[in-house]
Design a protein around this motif. Structure first.
Motif, PDB file in Angstrom:
ATOM      1  N   LEU A 117      13.128 -32.447  -2.134  1.00 37.66           N
ATOM      2  CA  LEU A 117      13.041 -31.496  -1.028  1.00 37.66           C
ATOM      3  C   LEU A 117      11.571 -31.330  -0.655  1.00 37.66           C
ATOM      4  O   LEU A 117      10.904 -30.368  -1.025  1.00 37.66           O
ATOM      5  N   THR A 118      11.067 -32.314   0.079  1.00 35.28           N
ATOM      6  CA  THR A 118       9.644 -32.334   0.450  1.00 35.28           C
ATOM      7  C   THR A 118       9.445 -31.575   1.753  1.00 35.28           C
ATOM      8  O   THR A 118       9.440 -32.154   2.847  1.00 35.28           O
ATOM      9  N   LEU A 119       9.290 -30.293   1.641  1.00 29.28           N
ATOM     10  CA  LEU A 119       9.045 -29.435   2.799  1.00 29.28           C
ATOM     11  C   LEU A 119       8.466 -28.123   2.305  1.00 29.28           C
ATOM     12  O   LEU A 119       8.501 -27.818   1.111  1.00 29.28           O
ATOM     13  N   VAL A 120       7.937 -27.334   3.249  1.00 23.43           N
ATOM     14  CA  VAL A 120       7.472 -25.975   2.958  1.00 23.43           C
ATOM     15  C   VAL A 120       8.378 -25.020   3.711  1.00 23.43           C
ATOM     16  O   VAL A 120       8.522 -25.134   4.936  1.00 23.43           O
ATOM     17  N   ALA A 121       9.012 -24.112   2.994  1.00 25.10           N
ATOM     18  CA  ALA A 121       9.929 -23.147   3.616  1.00 25.10           C
ATOM     19  C   ALA A 121       9.945 -21.886   2.760  1.00 25.10           C
ATOM     20  O   ALA A 121      10.862 -21.669   1.960  1.00 25.10           O
ATOM     21  N   ASP A 122       8.939 -21.072   2.922  1.00 29.63           N
ATOM     22  CA  ASP A 122       8.782 -19.890   2.066  1.00 29.63           C
ATOM     23  C   ASP A 122       9.885 -18.856   2.274  1.00 29.63           C
ATOM     24  O   ASP A 122      10.143 -18.040   1.387  1.00 29.63           O
ATOM     25  N   GLY A 123      10.522 -18.863   3.456  1.00 22.06           N
ATOM     26  CA  GLY A 123      11.555 -17.871   3.727  1.00 22.06           C
ATOM     27  C   GLY A 123      12.971 -18.358   3.483  1.00 22.06           C
ATOM     28  O   GLY A 123      13.941 -17.668   3.815  1.00 22.06           O
ATOM     29  N   LEU A 124      13.119 -19.552   2.896  1.00 20.11           N
ATOM     30  CA  LEU A 124      14.440 -20.137   2.688  1.00 20.11           C
ATOM     31  C   LEU A 124      15.286 -19.269   1.766  1.00 20.11           C
ATOM     32  O   LEU A 124      14.825 -18.831   0.702  1.00 20.11           O
ATOM     33  N   LYS A 125      16.543 -19.006   2.198  1.00 25.26           N
ATOM     34  CA  LYS A 125      17.435 -18.133   1.442  1.00 25.26           C
ATOM     35  C   LYS A 125      18.525 -18.901   0.687  1.00 25.26           C
ATOM     36  O   LYS A 125      19.002 -18.441  -0.356  1.00 25.26           O
ATOM     37  N   GLU A 126      18.954 -20.057   1.206  1.00 25.12           N
ATOM     38  CA  GLU A 126      20.049 -20.769   0.564  1.00 25.12           C
ATOM     39  C   GLU A 126      20.023 -22.247   0.929  1.00 25.12           C
ATOM     40  O   GLU A 126      19.547 -22.639   2.000  1.00 25.12           O
ATOM     41  N   ILE A 127      20.515 -23.056  -0.004  1.00 26.82           N
ATOM     42  CA  ILE A 127      20.764 -24.474   0.247  1.00 26.82           C
ATOM     43  C   ILE A 127      22.236 -24.691  -0.047  1.00 26.82           C
ATOM     44  O   ILE A 127      22.662 -24.687  -1.213  1.00 26.82           O
ATOM     45  N   LYS A 128      23.041 -24.856   0.988  1.00 29.44           N
ATOM     46  CA  LYS A 128      24.486 -25.020   0.832  1.00 29.44           C
ATOM     47  C   LYS A 128      24.782 -26.513   0.667  1.00 29.44           C
ATOM     48  O   LYS A 128      24.421 -27.331   1.519  1.00 29.44           O
ATOM     49  N   CYS A 129      25.419 -26.853  -0.424  1.00 26.88           N
ATOM     50  CA  CYS A 129      25.665 -28.267  -0.713  1.00 26.88           C
ATOM     51  C   CYS A 129      26.723 -28.391  -1.799  1.00 26.88           C
ATOM     52  O   CYS A 129      27.177 -27.385  -2.363  1.00 26.88           O
ATOM     53  N   GLN A 130      27.090 -29.640  -2.102  1.00 27.11           N
ATOM     54  CA  GLN A 130      28.008 -29.895  -3.197  1.00 27.11           C
ATOM     55  C   GLN A 130      27.235 -29.922  -4.518  1.00 27.11           C
ATOM     56  O   GLN A 130      26.064 -30.320  -4.569  1.00 27.11           O
ATOM     57  N   ARG A 131      27.914 -29.543  -5.570  1.00 27.56           N
ATOM     58  CA  ARG A 131      27.284 -29.522  -6.888  1.00 27.56           C
ATOM     59  C   ARG A 131      26.805 -30.915  -7.303  1.00 27.56           C
ATOM     60  O   ARG A 131      25.723 -31.063  -7.889  1.00 27.56           O
ATOM     61  N   SER A 132      27.565 -31.944  -6.967  1.00 26.72           N
ATOM     62  CA  SER A 132      27.198 -33.306  -7.374  1.00 26.72           C
ATOM     63  C   SER A 132      25.861 -33.723  -6.780  1.00 26.72           C
ATOM     64  O   SER A 132      25.038 -34.362  -7.448  1.00 26.72           O
ATOM     65  N   TRP A 133      25.628 -33.382  -5.525  1.00 25.69           N
ATOM     66  CA  TRP A 133      24.333 -33.726  -4.905  1.00 25.69           C
ATOM     67  C   TRP A 133      23.212 -32.895  -5.517  1.00 25.69           C
ATOM     68  O   TRP A 133      22.124 -33.392  -5.789  1.00 25.69           O
ATOM     69  N   TRP A 134      23.485 -31.625  -5.745  1.00 25.87           N
ATOM     70  CA  TRP A 134      22.467 -30.725  -6.292  1.00 25.87           C
ATOM     71  C   TRP A 134      21.996 -31.208  -7.669  1.00 25.87           C
ATOM     72  O   TRP A 134      20.799 -31.202  -7.975  1.00 25.87           O
TER      73      TRP A 134
END
Length: 873
Positions: free
Chosen positions: A833-850
């Protein structure tokens, strides 16, 4: 008698004169003494009058004059009497004889009295500078109030106590819906007021709904034991209240404020922090808090499920709950119907206390779901209380707005854009120049409802309605239970045609309806909602024959394939939603819908046929949504078939357009049409075989004319290689959503100089994308390591991107300062996850990818707490 010589007589006279001369001189000069006495007495009387006046005012204000002041006044009165007595004797015995006394001894004694009185009077004058004329009011510090149970309110009570002890806070507002327990909380605060605090008095005032100034002042006068005089003006009373309260450390508790209270007019001093004085009030309206100069607002929420259950159990003795498991299950369900509202829970507990059998509890649950006003006490103690908030709205339009919340399924989240569209059909929002204007007005109206505690804000785009507020509105609209069929709002129930005759509004959304009545008689019907009845595939031919006043018709997400000819009978129709249906053609009878304001054909992917000149007949049309819908626009002569853009241009009231084009010619014609380009808000481009490059904005298609477009979707174009966000200024400043789907060769390129206003970016099924966006031009050569190009981006959706490896571009790291949500699905090569996002609240995804992410990467590891599981259908 012997002879006395003249010389002897002279000697005797001289001897007497020598003896009496000092006394005679003393007597002969006492005019000055009596003159001074008169002057000093006059000054003392003036001072005494001032002190008496202040003492009388303090006494009227309920204060107790100090003993030293009363003693001084008594001494003054005594000396006034003494001075009068001296003056009277002086006038009688001396002044009348030209100041020569007949009795020298008597005159001598009188002058001595005068001098003694003069000395005492002077001492009284000197001692008249009192630091304090009276003691504090003779008040009861606090008066206990009867109250109800406050189970589940300990946390908010502790918060109130904490703020009340804070000297930096002087005005505290408690707001929340009716029946939530604001009064109980304030009374508990009054009753439990700690004795060790420095407050002189705690004043509790419960105000009537339409309180008058005189009523508030009278209550304060009574509580402060002040003398009330009917003939005194409001201003003089305010002056007295202000004078008295300014001497006290007071805690003023105001319960049930509906309108802001003018402190100055009433006579209440506004405490200036730091201060021990407090004004604490309760209100249903958040606006009142703002207008009262509130420094701290406390929102009273309904009780959580377990606290609600405890309040229910403790409000009435019900041994049957403990004895019968089945009854306990029904009791739990009954409690849920109250939505945690304390007033409803207490009334329900009292109503159910005598019920002993499971059958009674089952029946009560049925009543509570459909017609709660039939339960004892519910009308007077819950619904009528909630109705006050509804009645207090400032206009009928606002009451209609509030009523719409009751037309949705109980407990559902209501999409503000759906409400906006309904309100356009209702006529509440009319003649909005742009979609932004309509949305802003919707938000403004919703803000009023939220502030009035009639709706509950979920987030920026969703709201809900408390179940008891919803029940109250349905009860009101059904004429307080007298006409149960006037508003039919049913979920997951069967249609009963006999109930339709008296109906004004029918909402049957989210049901399993397969068939509709053939020719229902609905003379008063103005609203009909059949959305999300996915089993409904046909509307009977005569269905619309007897609905002369129908204004709003929602058929969204049904399986209908055509409309009957009787649709032409709905000449009063303002709103027609056919989105996400399987409709293939529009009937020519729709030309009769001359009052239609909003027509939604969004996502009607099967729609192929629209009769010629149908649209031009809809002369009142303001809003036309055809996103992911009809694409058969005429590009040349009339014999080619299809609907021409000229038809849409002829609609003089048209202000909002959502449109789908599938050819370069149609896109070109759309963009060069001044009216259509200006009003296009949703632009869907799909299946354009010859499109290989698309600029935003596009010089080739004059896309810069679409200043109101806020959503662009590019879909199913096999030859499209680049989607370029160009360098023209402005970059479509209204653009909020960009959706790229099924573009196997396309890549997203940034060549812009100025940041974009993009709010949501969705990329789906774009097999060639290996990085989120390719930076070119000035951005790539800026030399900066961290670059911000989407400062407003809130949501990013990444789906079915088999080659995606990075959310940045090489060494350039993208910063998303407003990003709140990332959704990832089927992106197997994205491992960092190469980005800057200081206000990020959630990453919605499948457990397998995570789990396959590279958690050794420092940037990726910083997001490890944001996982939110996403179920993939």
């Amino acid at each position: 008698m012997g002879y006395v010589s003249p010389s002897s007589l002279m000697d005797i006279f001289n001897l007497l004169k020598a003896c009496c001369s000092p006394s005679c001189n003393y007597i002969m000069t006492y005019d000055g003494t009596f003159s001074s006495l008169a002057s000093e007495v006059g000054q003392l009387k003036d001072k005494s009058s001032d002190v008496k006046r202040d003492v009388e005012a303090a006494t009227r204000d309920g204060m107790t004059p100090r003993s030293e002041v009363l003693g001084w006044l008594s001494s003054v009165q005594d000396m006034e009497g003494e001075a009068e007595s001296i003056e009277r004797k002086y006038n009688q015995k001396i002044k009348c004889l030209c100041s020569f006394p007949l009795n020298i001894c008597s005159a001598y004694r009188l002058r001595n009295r005068a001098e003694a009185a003069l000395a005492t009077i002077r001492e009284l004058k000197q001692s008249a500078e009192f630091t304090k004329l009276s003691d504090n009011l003779n008040l009861t510090r606090s008066i206990k109030m009867p109250t109800t149970k406050t189970i589940g309110m300990d946390k908010v009570f502790e918060e109130l106590q904490r703020h009340a002890k804070d000297d930096s806070l002087s005005v505290i507002g408690i707001h929340g819906m009716g029946g939530v327990g604001k009064t109980a909380l304030l009374r508990r605060f009054n009753n439990d007021f700690p004795s060790e605090t420095e407050a002189d008095v705690v004043i509790f005032l419960e105000l009537s709904i339409d309180y008058k100034l005189e009523e508030v002042q009278k209550s304060l006068f009574d509580r402060l034991s002040l003398t009330w005089q009917d003939e005194v003006t409001h201003r003089d009373r305010a002056t007295k209240l202000f004078r008295v309260l300014s001497t006290l450390k007071f805690i003023l508790l105001l319960d049930n404020l509906w309108e802001p209270l003018n402190y100055q007019v009433v006579g209440i001093p506004l405490p200036a922090p730091p201060s021990k004085c407090k004004i604490i009030f309760t209100t249903r309206t958040e606006d009142t808090c703002s207008h009262m100069g509130t420094e701290k607002m406390i929102k009273m929420e309904c009780l959580e499920e377990e606290a609600a259950w405890n309040l229910f159990r403790n409000s009435a003795r019900m041994d049957v709950i403990d004895a019968d498991k089945n009854v306990r299950i029904e009791a739990r369900d009954l409690v849920k119907e109250c939505g945690g509202l304390p007033a409803a829970l207490i009334v329900l507990a009292q109503a159910m206390a005598p019920k002993k059998t499971w059958e009674e509890w089952i029946h009560a649950l049925t009543i509570m779901k459909d017609t709660p006003h039939q339960l004892p006490g519910m009308t007077n103690n819950v619904l009528s209380i909630l109705k006050l908030s509804y009645d207090r709205l400032s206009s009928d339009n606002l009451r209609v707005c509030a009523s719409y919340g009751a037309l949705f399924e109980k407990g559902s989240w209501i999409y503000k854009y759906n409400i906006r569209d309904y309100w356009i059909g209702e006529g509440i929002i009319d003649n909005a120049d742009t979609i932004l204007d309509a949305t802003r007005k919707t938000q403004f109206l919703l803000g009023i409802l939220h502030a009035a505690s009639l709706t509950v804000r979920v987030d920026d785009v969703y709201f809900t309605m408390h179940p008891m507020t919803r029940a109250m509105i349905l009860w009101v609209q059904r004429e307080c239970g007298k006409k149960e069929n006037k508003w039919l709002v049913l979920n997951r129930e069967q249609v009963k045609e006999e109930n339709w005759r008296d109906a004004e509004r029918i909402s049957l959304g989210v049901n399993q309806i397969r068939e509709l009545p053939e020719t229902p008689q609905c003379p008063d019907l103005i609203f009909l909602n059949l959305e999300f009845n996915e089993l409904l595939s046909k509307i009977p031919n005569g269905f619309f024959l007897h609905m002369p006043h129908l204004k709003i018709l929602n058929l969204r997400n049904t399986s209908i394939q055509e409309l009957p000819a009787s649709i032409g009978n709905l000449v009063q129709l303002h709103y027609l939603d056919l989105s996400r249906t399987r409709i293939t053609s529009l009937p020519k009878e729709m030309a009769a819908l001359v009052n239609l304001k909003l027509l939604s054909l969004a996502f009607t992917t099967s729609l192929r046929i629209i009769p010629d000149q149908l649209f031009s007949s809809l002369r009142e049309l303001q809003w036309l949504d055809m996103c992911d819908s009809y694409t058969g626009w005429r590009e040349g002569q009339i014999w080619e078939g299809g609907v021409s853009f000229e038809e849409l241009e002829s609609l003089k009231r048209l202000r909002v357009i959502g449109i789908t084009v599938s050819t370069l010619a149609a896109l070109q014609n759309l963009c060069i049409s001044p009216r259509l380009a200006a009003f296009t808000c949703w632009l869907y481009i799909e299946g354009c075989r010859d499109l290989t490059l698309f600029d935003i904005p596009s010089k080739d298609f004059h896309l810069e004319n679409m200043l109101e477009v806020f959503c662009i979707r590019l879909h199913a174009m096999c030859e499209l290689e680049e989607v370029v966000i160009g360098n023209l200024k402005p970059i479509l400043q209204s653009l909020q959503q960009l959706r790229l789907s099924s573009l196997p060769k396309a890549k997203l390129v940034w060549r812009a100089t100025f940041p974009s206003t993009l709010f949501k970016l969705e990329i789906d099924g774009c097999g060639a994308i290996d990085r989120l966006i390719k930076l070119e031009g000035e951005a790539n050569g800026s030399g900066e390591t961290v670059i911000t190009i989407f400062p407003d981006l809130h949501t990013m959706v990444l789906r079915r991107l088999p080659e995606l490896k990075s959310l940045s571009d090489g060494e350039r790291i993208l910063n998303f300062p407003s990003l709140k949500t990332i959704k990832v699905e089927d992106c197997p090569k994205l491992t960092k996850l190469t980005l800057v996002a200081d206000g990020l609240k959630e990453i919605k995804c499948q457990r397998s990818w995570w789990e396959q992410l590279n958690w050794g990467d420092e940037r990726t590891k910083s997001f490890e707490h944001l996982y939110n599981p996403m179920n993939i259908d």
